[in-house]
Design a protein around this motif. Structure first.
Motif, PDB file in Angstrom:
ATOM      1  N   VAL A   1       0.812  -1.217   0.000  1.00 38.04           N
ATOM      2  CA  VAL A   1       0.000   0.000   0.000  1.00 38.04           C
ATOM      3  C   VAL A   1       0.852   1.277   0.000  1.00 38.04           C
ATOM      4  O   VAL A   1       0.481   2.287  -0.603  1.00 38.04           O
ATOM      5  CB  VAL A   1      -0.955  -0.025   1.226  1.00 38.04           C
TER       6      VAL A   1
ATOM      7  N   PRO B   1       3.388   2.562  -1.514  1.00 38.85           N
ATOM      8  CA  PRO B   1       3.734   3.344  -2.708  1.00 38.85           C
ATOM      9  C   PRO B   1       2.619   4.254  -3.217  1.00 38.85           C
ATOM     10  O   PRO B   1       2.884   5.148  -4.037  1.00 38.85           O
ATOM     11  CB  PRO B   1       4.034   2.258  -3.765  1.00 38.85           C
ATOM     12  N   TYR B   2       1.395   4.038  -2.764  1.00 32.41           N
ATOM     13  CA  TYR B   2       0.264   4.757  -3.350  1.00 32.41           C
ATOM     14  C   TYR B   2      -0.316   5.850  -2.468  1.00 32.41           C
ATOM     15  O   TYR B   2      -1.263   6.514  -2.847  1.00 32.41           O
ATOM     16  CB  TYR B   2      -0.864   3.763  -3.664  1.00 32.41           C
ATOM     17  N   ILE B   3       0.202   5.993  -1.235  1.00 30.68           N
ATOM     18  CA  ILE B   3      -0.452   6.911  -0.307  1.00 30.68           C
ATOM     19  C   ILE B   3       0.449   8.112  -0.007  1.00 30.68           C
ATOM     20  O   ILE B   3       1.623   8.144  -0.386  1.00 30.68           O
ATOM     21  CB  ILE B   3      -0.853   6.205   1.003  1.00 30.68           C
ATOM     22  N   THR B   4      -0.113   9.101   0.676  1.00 29.44           N
ATOM     23  CA  THR B   4       0.687  10.279   1.044  1.00 29.44           C
ATOM     24  C   THR B   4       0.871  10.435   2.544  1.00 29.44           C
ATOM     25  O   THR B   4       1.783  11.133   2.986  1.00 29.44           O
ATOM     26  CB  THR B   4       0.057  11.563   0.446  1.00 29.44           C
TER      27      THR B   4
ATOM     28  N   HIS C   1       9.408   5.755   0.563  1.00 31.20           N
ATOM     29  CA  HIS C   1       8.415   6.140  -0.441  1.00 31.20           C
ATOM     30  C   HIS C   1       8.030   7.614  -0.339  1.00 31.20           C
ATOM     31  O   HIS C   1       7.059   8.030  -0.969  1.00 31.20           O
ATOM     32  CB  HIS C   1       7.172   5.249  -0.312  1.00 31.20           C
TER      33      HIS C   1
ATOM     34  N   VAL D   1      -4.667  -2.694  -2.900  1.00 30.18           N
ATOM     35  CA  VAL D   1      -3.700  -2.219  -3.899  1.00 30.18           C
ATOM     36  C   VAL D   1      -4.391  -1.949  -5.235  1.00 30.18           C
ATOM     37  O   VAL D   1      -4.152  -0.922  -5.877  1.00 30.18           O
ATOM     38  CB  VAL D   1      -2.539  -3.229  -4.059  1.00 30.18           C
ATOM     39  N   GLU D   2      -5.276  -2.827  -5.608  1.00 33.78           N
ATOM     40  CA  GLU D   2      -6.056  -2.634  -6.846  1.00 33.78           C
ATOM     41  C   GLU D   2      -6.853  -1.332  -6.787  1.00 33.78           C
ATOM     42  O   GLU D   2      -6.928  -0.574  -7.762  1.00 33.78           O
ATOM     43  CB  GLU D   2      -7.062  -3.772  -6.980  1.00 33.78           C
TER      44      GLU D   2
ATOM     45  N   LEU E   1      -6.175   1.264  -4.973  1.00 37.84           N
ATOM     46  CA  LEU E   1      -5.261   2.405  -5.041  1.00 37.84           C
ATOM     47  C   LEU E   1      -4.765   2.629  -6.473  1.00 37.84           C
ATOM     48  O   LEU E   1      -4.599   3.772  -6.914  1.00 37.84           O
ATOM     49  CB  LEU E   1      -4.101   2.192  -4.065  1.00 37.84           C
ATOM     50  N   GLU E   2      -4.565   1.536  -7.192  1.00 40.78           N
ATOM     51  CA  GLU E   2      -4.146   1.691  -8.590  1.00 40.78           C
ATOM     52  C   GLU E   2      -5.255   2.352  -9.417  1.00 40.78           C
ATOM     53  O   GLU E   2      -4.989   3.236 -10.248  1.00 40.78           O
ATOM     54  CB  GLU E   2      -3.782   0.328  -9.195  1.00 40.78           C
TER      55      GLU E   2
ATOM     56  N   HIS F   1      -5.176   6.010  -8.659  1.00 44.36           N
ATOM     57  CA  HIS F   1      -4.061   6.704  -9.314  1.00 44.36           C
ATOM     58  C   HIS F   1      -4.325   6.890 -10.814  1.00 44.36           C
ATOM     59  O   HIS F   1      -3.920   7.894 -11.396  1.00 44.36           O
ATOM     60  CB  HIS F   1      -2.748   5.960  -9.057  1.00 44.36           C
ATOM     61  N   ASP F   2      -5.010   5.917 -11.416  1.00 47.57           N
ATOM     62  CA  ASP F   2      -5.309   6.015 -12.856  1.00 47.57           C
ATOM     63  C   ASP F   2      -6.250   7.176 -13.175  1.00 47.57           C
ATOM     64  O   ASP F   2      -6.326   7.628 -14.324  1.00 47.57           O
ATOM     65  CB  ASP F   2      -5.961   4.706 -13.343  1.00 47.57           C
TER      66      ASP F   2
END
Lengths: 253, 253, 253, 253
Positions: free
Chosen positions: A25, A27-30, A56, A229-230, A232-233, A236-237
Motif C-alpha cells: 500500500v 507506494p500509493y499513499i501520502t 516512499h 492495492v487494486e 489504489l491503482e 491513481h489512474d
C-alpha cells in the motif's frame, strides 16, 4: 486542480503476528498513520514502518490507541481525558524517536478505534488530547474522522485539522459510516469513482441513493482490504484525467 | 572547585502501585533517570515525574528497561542488539514527548537493570543502543554504570559519556558493586564521606579496605533507600566545605 | 499394530491477530497443545480451541510459554526455576478452567519455544516445572521435545513422559533439529514416509543420509506449515497399509 | 448463635510492587479473594497467597479483574458478556491450578472493581459470568457486592450466592456505598459495632442516621486500610460476647 491526501493505517503487526499489507500500500499513499504500540505495533514494527514510509516519501503520523492489545483498541473504556492525553503523548513521542533517524517529522495524529470514538463522544476528552498534542508540537495536524470531532478541533486555539472521507465503506444519509465486521473486497472502479467525487465535488452517494456532503481533504483507505492495492491503482489512474493532485496533510490543511 | 552530578532513578511507580520517594529526593539531585514504561512507569507517571523535575530544575534522562514488568526488568533475555536499540528509541522518544511541554530536553540515557547488564556483557548490544541514541539526538549523553560500558561508549564516534559512581552500595576491590536484595539504611555521614572522596579525589574504599579508583563525574543515589533524603542532606551539607559544585551532565561531561 | 500420537501446537492467535490453521488441522491429530495466554493465545482463543478439540475428540494439553508476547516466547530469559514453574501452573490451571465445560481433562504439558529450551538446558528448571505439574495433577504427561529433557522427566518420581519426533523438519546426525526461520512447504509423501519410518521402526534419515534413532511415541506437526493439511492427509492415507493406529498420549505412554 | 464470613481482597501485589497487608490480615479472615493476574497479581504472588491462606485455614476464591493493570481494573470497558465470562474462567482456572497443591478447592468468585460494576449494570454480562462459573464448577459460590447482582445470581439456576456487607465504608440510605479515593483509618470500635449490628440484626446505620437493611452473610474488610488489623482484632474481641461464629461461605450460604 484539486489537492487531496490519501491516508492509511499502518504498522499494526505485533511481534510475530502480521496484519495489513504495508509494503503493497505504501507506494500509493501520502500519509501513513502508524500504530503507537498500544493497540498494535511494537518498537521493531514502528521502526520498519517509518523506514518504509521514508523510502516512499510518505509523511507519517501517529495512530495512537487504547492500552488494550487483546481487544485491538476497539473497546471504549472509562479513562479520563488526562489518561487519554498521556497515552497519546507517549505514543506520539515514541514515533518521534523513530522519525529522527530519517530526519522526518511526525506531521499528524489520528486516534484509533475506540479512542477515536471516545473523543468523538466527549468534547472534554477530545480537547485534552488536542491540547496535549499542541504541547508536544504546535505544527501537528489533527486528522478528523467525523464532523463532530473536526468541529471540536476547529475550536482549539492554534490547532490545524483536516477532515477525512471514506470510499471503501458506505455512508448513511446522516454521514455516519457503515462499518462491517469483515473487510470485503470492493469494486476498484466504484471506489475510484467515489474518490473522484469527494476530491472534486466534496460529495458522495449514501447507501439510500442520496448525495451527501463529505468535505474531505484526505481520503482514508483500509490497508487490510483484500484488494486495497487494486483500489489504489484505480485511484491513481484517475488522477490526471480529473486534474487531482495527491498532496500531504500540511499541503491540504 | 570540582563539579559533579547526582543522578537518581525515578518514575518507577506503575498505575496504582507506588515505588520510590520521588518527591522527597528530587530537590537534592541534578539528573533524574525516568523509567520509560517498559520495566516500570506509565504515561501518567512519566508526565508527573517530568513535571516534578521541571519544578526543581532537574535535568531528565530516560531509564529504559526490558519489556518485563513482572520481573521489573531485572531478568536478562535473549534479545538482539536491534531489539534493545528499538526498545530504547521507543522509550526515549516517549519521554521526549512529555519533555516538550516544559521546553525541556532529554539529556541522557541510562539503561536499567538487566538491559544495562546485557549492554555491559555484549559490546555489540551496547553499540547498537548507543548508535540508536545518536540517531535520535547526537547531543544525548550515555550515563555509564561500569567501566566496560564506559569504554565502549568512548569508542562510539560522536557519543558523549559520563561514568557514574555509587556511594550507598559497597565496592569490591575489582570495582564491581555488591548489590543487596533489600535496600538497607546507610549511615548518612559515611555515605557523604564517600561522596566527597569520589568527587574530590576519584577514589573510594572497597569492602576489603583497599583504596580503588572511581573516576566518576556523576553519583547515583538509590531513591528507594529508606533514608535517601537524609543521605542527600548530609551530602549537600558537605558541598561548600569541600568546594564541590553540583552540576548537570552536560556540564561535567 | 503400532500406536502413535500426532500432536500440534494450537490456539496461537491473539486478539485480532490470526496464526496457524487450527480448523484445518484439528480433524487429523490426536493431541492439541494449546497456548496458555503468555506467549500467545487469550481467553477467547483458548475457549474456542478447546471447543474445536472437543468437537473432534482430540485430547488437549497446555503449551505454556514465557511472558513475552512481543517475542512470541522465543527469547530465553533469566527466570528462576520457581518462576517458570509458576508460569506453567498458571497457564495449565487456566486451560483446566476451559476444559471443565466439556468434561475434558488436560492430559499433557508441552512447554513452548524458549521455555522449552530453558528446561532442556537446566535440569533444575526442568525438575521445578515437572514437580509443579505433578502437584496440580499426577496424571499429567510431559511431552518431551528432546532426549535430554525426556531423561530428566524419567527421573522425576511419578511423572509419565512421552518423547516426540519431528517429520516436517530435518534432523542432524546428533538428533538435533534444523529449525528454519520460515516454515516451508514440504513434500507430503516424503514427510509421510518419515512418519511411517518413525512409527514402525523408530528411525529416520538425518540430513547427512545416516539412519538415526528417534524412539518417539508422538509426532509433532507444525500447523503453520503452508501444506500442513496435505501432509496430514498423506499420513492418514498410510495408516492402514502399515498397520499404524493413531492414539492419544495416555494410550502410548 | 449467628454465623458469618469475613472476606478480604488479597494477592494484589504485582512483581516488585507491593500492595495490601496480606500477612497481617490473613489470620483474622475466613475467605480470601485472590487476584487472578489481570488487574493485579501474578503467578508468584498467587502461589504465595494461596499458601498463606492454606497455612491459616482460610478458604479461597478468585477475585478476577479486567485486563487493565495500568488502571488497576477500575475502568469499565466495552467488553462483551462472553469476553468477561472468558476472563473469569481463565483467572478462576489459574487459581485452581495453584489450589491443587494444597488439596484446596476454589470456593467462590468475587469480581473486582470495574468488572463488578459492569456485571451490576448489565444482567446479560452478569449471567454470562455466572453461567461460565457453573460450567467450571457447580459448587462455586458467587459473592455478591450489591443487591442487584445478588438478585441476578438468585435467578441463575443452580448457582449459590452470598450477599456481602461493608463496615469500613459508609452506606447511603439507598444502600449504596460511599467509596473514598484514599482509604482512611477508621475507629476500630465503631467498625466492630457495625460488624455486630450486621451480623446479629442485618442492619446498619446509614450516613444520614437512618437504619437500613444489610442482610449480609459475609463482611468485606479492606486489607489496604491502614488499621485493618486493629479493626479485625476489635471484631474478633466481640465474637464471644455476641455469640457470633466465623464461618466460611459454604457454611453461611
Amino acid at each position: 486542480m484539486v489537492w487531496i491526501d490519501i491516508n492509511c493505517d499502518m504498522g499494526e503487526s505485533f511481534g510475530n503476528w502480521r496484519m495489513g499489507n504495508d509494503e503493497g500500500v505504501m507506494p500509493y499513499i501520502t500519509s501513513a498513520n502508524i500504530a503507537g504500540g498500544y493497540h498494535a505495533g511494537d518498537p521493531h514494527v514502528m521502526r520498519e514502518t517509518v523506514e518504509l514510509a521514508a523510502e516512499h516519501g510518505v509523511e507519517i503520523g501517529v495512530h495512537p490507541g487504547l492500552p488494550d492489545k487483546m481487544g485491538f483498541g476497539r473497546r471504549t473504556m472509562d479513562a479520563s481525558p488526562e489518561e487519554l492525553r498521556d497515552y497519546v503523548v507517549y505514543q506520539l513521542g515514541a514515533l518521534m524517536g523513530f522519525a529522527r533517524r530519517h530526519g522526518a517529522t511526525v506531521q499528524h495524529v489520528k486516534p484509533h478505534g475506540a479512542m477515536y470514538s471516545m473523543l468523538s463522544d466527549s468534547d472534554e476528552h477530545a480537547r485534552a488530547v488536542m491540547e496535549g498534542m499542541l504541547e508536544v508540537d504546535p505544527d501537528l495536524i489533527y486528522l478528523a474522522t467525523d464532523m463532530n470531532i473536526y468541529e471540536v478541533a476547529q475550536d482549539v486555539e492554534g490547532l490545524q485539522a483536516v477532515f477525512e472521507g471514506y470510499i471503501d465503506l458506505d455512508y448513511r444519509a446522516d454521514r455516519s459510516l457503515i462499518v462491517e465486521k469483515e473487510v470485503d473486497e470492493r469494486d476498484p472502479e466504484l471506489v475510484a469513482d467515489r474518490f473522484v467525487s469527494i476530491a472534486t465535488e466534496g460529495v458522495v452517494e449514501a447507501e439510500n441513493g442520496e448525495q451527501i456532503d463529505v468535505p474531505a481533504d484526505s481520503i482514508c483507505i483500509h490497508g487490510d482490504n483484500p484488494n486495497a492495492v487494486e483500489i489504489l491503482e484505480a485511484i491513481h489512474d484517475r488522477l490526471d484525467e480529473h486534474d487531482i493532485q495527491l498532496a500531504s496533510l500540511p499541503e491540504v490543511v
